[in-house]
Write a protein that holds these residues in place. Structure first.
Motif, short mmCIF file in Angstrom:
data_model
loop_
_atom_site.label_atom_id
_atom_site.label_comp_id
_atom_site.label_asym_id
_atom_site.label_seq_id
_atom_site.Cartn_x
_atom_site.Cartn_y
_atom_site.Cartn_z
N UNK A 17 0.86 -1.18 0.00
CA UNK A 17 0.00 0.00 0.00
C UNK A 17 0.89 1.23 0.00
N UNK A 18 0.68 2.12 -0.95
CA UNK A 18 1.49 3.34 -1.05
C UNK A 18 0.58 4.56 -1.06
N UNK A 19 0.97 5.55 -0.27
CA UNK A 19 0.30 6.85 -0.29
C UNK A 19 1.33 7.87 -0.77
N UNK A 20 1.10 8.42 -1.93
CA UNK A 20 2.05 9.33 -2.56
C UNK A 20 1.62 10.76 -2.23
N UNK A 21 2.52 11.52 -1.61
CA UNK A 21 2.19 12.85 -1.12
C UNK A 21 2.88 13.92 -1.96
N UNK A 22 2.11 14.86 -2.45
CA UNK A 22 2.66 16.07 -3.05
C UNK A 22 1.69 17.21 -2.73
N UNK A 23 2.01 17.93 -1.67
CA UNK A 23 1.15 19.01 -1.19
C UNK A 23 1.25 20.23 -2.09
N UNK A 24 2.46 20.61 -2.46
CA UNK A 24 2.70 21.85 -3.20
C UNK A 24 3.41 21.56 -4.52
N UNK A 25 2.65 21.10 -5.58
CA UNK A 25 1.24 21.33 -5.65
C UNK A 25 0.46 20.23 -6.36
N UNK A 26 1.11 19.18 -6.80
CA UNK A 26 0.49 18.25 -7.75
C UNK A 26 -0.84 17.69 -7.28
N UNK A 27 -0.90 17.20 -6.04
CA UNK A 27 -2.12 16.50 -5.65
C UNK A 27 -3.14 17.42 -4.99
N UNK A 28 -2.74 18.64 -4.65
CA UNK A 28 -3.75 19.67 -4.37
C UNK A 28 -4.42 20.06 -5.68
N UNK A 29 -3.64 20.20 -6.73
CA UNK A 29 -4.19 20.49 -8.07
C UNK A 29 -5.12 19.36 -8.51
N UNK A 30 -4.70 18.12 -8.33
CA UNK A 30 -5.53 16.99 -8.73
C UNK A 30 -6.87 17.01 -8.00
N UNK A 31 -6.82 17.30 -6.70
CA UNK A 31 -8.06 17.36 -5.93
C UNK A 31 -8.99 18.45 -6.47
N UNK A 32 -8.43 19.59 -6.79
CA UNK A 32 -9.24 20.67 -7.37
C UNK A 32 -9.78 20.29 -8.74
N UNK A 33 -9.00 19.55 -9.51
CA UNK A 33 -9.49 19.13 -10.83
C UNK A 33 -10.73 18.26 -10.68
N UNK A 34 -10.70 17.32 -9.73
CA UNK A 34 -11.89 16.50 -9.51
C UNK A 34 -13.06 17.34 -8.98
N UNK A 35 -12.76 18.28 -8.12
CA UNK A 35 -13.82 19.14 -7.60
C UNK A 35 -14.46 19.98 -8.70
N UNK A 36 -13.69 20.30 -9.72
CA UNK A 36 -14.21 21.08 -10.84
C UNK A 36 -14.83 20.19 -11.92
N UNK A 37 -14.95 18.89 -11.63
CA UNK A 37 -15.71 18.01 -12.50
C UNK A 37 -14.92 17.04 -13.34
N UNK A 38 -13.59 17.01 -13.23
CA UNK A 38 -12.80 16.09 -14.04
C UNK A 38 -13.21 14.64 -13.77
N UNK A 39 -13.27 13.86 -14.84
CA UNK A 39 -13.65 12.45 -14.70
C UNK A 39 -12.47 11.60 -14.24
N UNK A 40 -11.31 11.89 -14.78
CA UNK A 40 -10.10 11.15 -14.41
C UNK A 40 -8.89 12.00 -14.73
N UNK A 41 -7.75 11.61 -14.14
CA UNK A 41 -6.48 12.29 -14.41
C UNK A 41 -5.48 11.23 -14.84
#
Length: 237
Positions: A17-41
């Motif tokens: 099990x791996x949890x990949x962390x990138x706070x500034x900024x990749x996975x904050x961006x990814x979270x916002x992309x899903x919040x803005x309606x993205x189906x997948x990344x």
């Protein structure tokens, strides 16, 4: 839950099990992309691959680190992305650290990508899966990025059995560490390019969204999808 914290280069074996962390900024961006309606990344291995995917699929949205560049629709900035309408769209993302870290553990049985914005949902998913051993991949600065390590340690704390429910109180020291990090300073002072003035505050928002982000190898590409986790809190988008 046994945890270990490693940089990308320190991944000597395939974690379960791996949890990949990138706070500034990749996975904050990814979270916002899903919040803005993205189906997948789709997490691209290189800029060339990202551009090739964009060429084959002109309706996809291509994102990269740094300044704007031909062929890319926007840059790796949550402040810029939050105004985009991504409903039903596929996003192609290539960053310096986050996407590299996710691809480095593509053979793990469970890969989660995370930042503070989805910390609680990520922790709840780990707890629901009863994960005994979790490898946190600290992607920034060769595994030494303080904002990524702080986020990883906070998620591990929240995932532990018997953790109290006062997430905001627990998070305060971890968020302070992230706010004082080298990455936060570079974003705030303009050392890094392709930055919106709100990027650092957005990266430090705790549990903004109620979903966890799960990555899997799908049709020859690493694909990130969001799934809501019952009981995870979220702010308004």
């Amino acid at each position: 839950m046994d945890t270990r914290y490693v940089g990308i280069a320190e991944l000597a074996d395939v974690p379960s099990v791996a949890v990949v962390i990138d706070v500034m900024r990749a996975f904050t961006v990814a979270a916002w992309a899903f919040a803005r309606g993205a189906e997948r990344i789709v997490l691209a291995e290189s800029l060339d691959e990202a551009l090739a995917l964009k060429t084959r699929h002109p309706d996809w949205v291509a994102i990269k680190d740094g300044p704007p560049a031909p062929g890319f629709d926007t840059v790796n900035s949550p402040g810029m992305l939050r105004s985009m309408d991504l409903r039903g769209r596929t996003v192609v993302q290539k960053t310096t650290a986050g996407t590299v870290g996710a691809l480095a553990v593509k053979d793990a049985s469970l890969v989660l990508c995370a930042a503070f914005a989805v910390a609680e949902a990520t922790a709840r998913l780990l707890r629901s899966r009863a994960c005994d051993t979790v490898t946190f991949v600290v992607t920034g600065e060769g595994g030494r990025a303080e904002e990524d390590l702080a986020c990883a340690q906070y998620i591990a704390l929240r995932a532990a059995e018997g953790t109290p429910a006062a997430a905001a109180d627990q998070a305060a020291p971890f968020l302070r560490r992230a706010a004082a990090s080298r990455a936060a300073e570079e974003l705030a002072t303009g050392v890094r390019e392709g930055v919106h003035p709100d990027d650092v505050p957005l990266c430090l928002e705790l549990d903004r969204f109620p979903f966890a982000m799960v990555a899997s190898w799908d049709a020859g590409v690493m694909t990130l999808r969001a799934g809501e986790v019952p009981g995870a809190g979220a702010g308004d988008v």
